[in-house]
Design a protein around this motif. Structure first.
Motif, mmCIF file in Angstrom:
data_model
loop_
_atom_site.group_PDB
_atom_site.id
_atom_site.type_symbol
_atom_site.label_atom_id
_atom_site.label_comp_id
_atom_site.label_asym_id
_atom_site.label_seq_id
_atom_site.Cartn_x
_atom_site.Cartn_y
_atom_site.Cartn_z
ATOM 1 N N GLU A 33 0.862 -1.088 0.072
ATOM 2 C CA GLU A 33 0.273 0.141 0.067
ATOM 3 C C GLU A 33 0.962 1.425 -0.020
ATOM 4 N N LEU A 34 2.073 1.102 0.269
ATOM 5 C CA LEU A 34 2.900 2.182 0.576
ATOM 6 C C LEU A 34 3.121 2.967 -0.791
ATOM 7 N N PRO A 35 3.424 2.483 -2.184
ATOM 8 C CA PRO A 35 3.211 3.071 -3.425
ATOM 9 C C PRO A 35 1.922 3.998 -3.720
ATOM 10 N N VAL A 36 0.871 3.641 -2.939
ATOM 11 C CA VAL A 36 -0.518 4.069 -3.382
ATOM 12 C C VAL A 36 -0.151 5.446 -2.470
ATOM 13 N N LEU A 37 0.268 5.439 -1.299
ATOM 14 C CA LEU A 37 0.289 6.492 -0.393
ATOM 15 C C LEU A 37 1.351 7.451 -0.916
ATOM 16 N N LEU A 91 10.778 9.575 1.671
ATOM 17 C CA LEU A 91 11.171 10.897 2.608
ATOM 18 C C LEU A 91 11.134 12.062 2.057
ATOM 19 N N ASP A 92 11.375 12.023 0.719
ATOM 20 C CA ASP A 92 11.508 13.402 0.141
ATOM 21 C C ASP A 92 10.130 13.976 0.057
ATOM 22 N N ALA A 93 8.919 13.068 -0.313
ATOM 23 C CA ALA A 93 7.793 13.367 -0.403
ATOM 24 C C ALA A 93 6.914 13.793 0.777
ATOM 25 N N ALA A 94 7.447 13.058 1.844
ATOM 26 C CA ALA A 94 6.964 13.411 3.290
ATOM 27 C C ALA A 94 7.551 14.619 3.698
ATOM 28 N N SER A 95 8.669 14.952 3.584
ATOM 29 C CA SER A 95 9.417 16.277 3.965
ATOM 30 C C SER A 95 8.584 17.392 3.235
ATOM 31 N N ASP A 96 8.792 17.120 1.757
ATOM 32 C CA ASP A 96 7.992 18.446 1.300
ATOM 33 C C ASP A 96 6.536 18.777 1.619
ATOM 34 N N LEU A 97 5.804 17.561 1.792
ATOM 35 C CA LEU A 97 4.317 17.729 1.936
ATOM 36 C C LEU A 97 4.367 18.231 3.544
ATOM 37 N N GLY A 98 5.169 18.170 4.229
ATOM 38 C CA GLY A 98 4.829 18.701 5.590
ATOM 39 C C GLY A 98 5.521 20.072 5.471
ATOM 40 N N THR A 99 6.494 20.657 4.814
ATOM 41 C CA THR A 99 6.915 21.882 4.788
ATOM 42 C C THR A 99 5.719 22.746 3.996
ATOM 43 N N ASP A 148 -5.311 18.667 6.470
ATOM 44 C CA ASP A 148 -5.228 17.527 7.564
ATOM 45 C C ASP A 148 -4.794 16.404 6.862
ATOM 46 N N ARG A 149 -5.216 16.021 5.566
ATOM 47 C CA ARG A 149 -4.974 14.800 4.994
ATOM 48 C C ARG A 149 -3.560 14.809 4.739
ATOM 49 N N ALA A 150 -3.080 16.016 4.150
ATOM 50 C CA ALA A 150 -1.676 16.045 3.811
ATOM 51 C C ALA A 150 -0.564 15.953 5.017
ATOM 52 N N GLU A 151 -1.167 16.427 6.007
ATOM 53 C CA GLU A 151 -0.602 16.165 7.239
ATOM 54 C C GLU A 151 -0.252 14.642 7.675
ATOM 55 N N ALA A 152 -1.350 13.958 7.898
ATOM 56 C CA ALA A 152 -1.520 12.499 7.852
ATOM 57 C C ALA A 152 -0.523 11.897 7.068
ATOM 58 N N LEU A 153 -0.567 12.219 5.704
ATOM 59 C CA LEU A 153 0.198 11.548 4.737
ATOM 60 C C LEU A 153 1.679 11.758 5.119
ATOM 61 N N SER A 154 2.027 12.881 5.479
ATOM 62 C CA SER A 154 3.429 13.021 5.661
ATOM 63 C C SER A 154 3.969 12.339 6.818
ATOM 64 N N GLN A 155 3.189 12.234 7.836
ATOM 65 C CA GLN A 155 3.708 11.289 8.862
ATOM 66 C C GLN A 155 3.605 9.928 8.644
ATOM 67 N N ARG A 156 2.737 9.741 7.981
ATOM 68 C CA ARG A 156 2.500 7.920 7.717
ATOM 69 C C ARG A 156 3.736 7.345 7.015
ATOM 70 N N LEU A 157 3.726 8.319 5.861
ATOM 71 C CA LEU A 157 4.971 8.011 4.993
ATOM 72 C C LEU A 157 6.395 7.855 5.762
ATOM 73 N N THR A 158 6.756 8.945 6.798
ATOM 74 C CA THR A 158 7.888 9.140 7.520
ATOM 75 C C THR A 158 7.942 7.645 8.261
ATOM 76 N N PHE A 159 6.861 7.361 9.281
ATOM 77 C CA PHE A 159 6.806 6.249 9.987
ATOM 78 C C PHE A 159 7.017 5.023 9.145
#
Length: 307
Positions: free
Chosen positions: A104-108, A147-155, A179-190
């Motif tokens: 499921e990670l590629p989908v996220l 990590l790049d996607a998560a970092s950019d989305l968080g920024t 809110d959704r982007a914030e959750a995605l950023s965290q989930r990808l990082t974790f």
């Protein structure tokens, strides 16, 4: 939540994951100290509930001085409502990430990359028009990895939240998308950091989330009781601090009053202040918690004095 609503929380830390992790780490002693018998079953949508509590946080802050004057009331718990909420968001996303199957990670990642593209386009347009400061946009990595996607989305979420009034008025971005982007950023990082940790890690994360949920519900419950006491008999009390279960049918609430919390809802194992004029209610450990005796001259009795 409509387009012009203020997002649930204002980012004030270097990274999205950083500010939530900070709250999670700071409140860890309270979670560890929580007796197993006091832990509540998670029977609320954590995303919806935490957003609700963060949205009323400014009202709770405005009432703090009045609440602090109430006798026998734990103001420290009141002050921890926001940290407990942020910690629960972190614990929940950590748990979900560990549970996420690798396939499921590629989908996220695809969803996160798409949101990054849209947010970046809008943010750059706003910066070009001089509506927001575009200096932080230079921090975007624009890479293709997790990590790049998560970092950019968080920024991007931080930039957009910090300028939300201008963003809402001049773009098509909605608060719910942040809110959704914030959750995605965290989930990808974790998911990247804890990939392959196994069932032991999952069990630990599940218990930690349950402990965080208990602290969150207990703190907000006490805050609601304090505000209800201060605004006894006024309709504004429920608007200032609405029930987490109001209008949500999953807990078997009364058909006649969808805003009533049903008798079998979670209660702290060691009750603090009592709910004004509340009937006896069942607690998770069984038995009943009797309503506080009515004190002379006080409608429903004071919920803050040991009788």
């Amino acid at each position: 939540m409509n387009k012009n609503s203020t997002p649930a929380a204002t980012a004030d830390a270097p990274s999205i994951v950083g500010r939530f992790r900070s709250a999670w780490e700071t409140t860890a002693p309270a979670r560890i100290a929580l007796p197993a018998s006091a832990m509540l079953i998670i029977n609320l949508d954590i995303g919806v509930s935490t957003s609700q509590v963060l949205s009323v946080a400014p009202s709770l802050h405005a009432l703090r001085s009045a609440v602090a004057k109430l006798p026998n009331f734990d103001i420290a718990q009141y002050d921890n409502i926001v940290p407990y909420t942020l910690a629960l968001i972190y614990a929940n996303n950590r748990h979900q990430s560990i549970m996420t199957p690798p396939e499921e990670l590629p989908v996220l990642l695809e969803e996160a990359t798409k949101m990054r593209t849209i947010f970046a386009a809008d943010a750059n347009a706003l910066a070009a028009r001089g509506i927001i400061d575009g200096k932080k946009l230079a921090e975007l990595k624009s890479g293709t990895g997790y990590l790049d996607a998560a970092s950019d989305l968080g920024t991007l979420v931080i930039i957009l939240r910090e300028n939300w009034e201008k963003v809402a008025a001049n773009s098509g971005i909605k608060a719910a998308e942040l809110d959704r982007a914030e959750a995605l950023s965290q989930r990808l990082t974790f998911a990247f950091a804890e990939k392959g940790q196994g069932t032991t890690k999952l069990a630990e994360a599940a218990e930690d989330r349950q402990r965080a949920f208990t602290l969150f519900v207990d703190a907000y419950d006490q805050a609601r009781r304090a505000v209800t006491f201060l605004h006894w008999g006024e309709e504004s009390a429920d608007k200032l601090v609405p029930s987490l279960w109001k209008g949500r049918g999953g807990r078997g609430s009364s058909k006649d009053d969808p805003g009533t919390e049903p008798a079998n809802g979670p209660q702290p194992a060691t009750p603090g202040i009592a709910n004004p004029a509340a009937p006896a209610v069942a607690n998770p450990a069984g038995g009943a918690v009797p309503a506080a005796p009515v004190k002379a001259g006080m409608p429903g009795g004071s919920p803050f004095t040991d009788n």
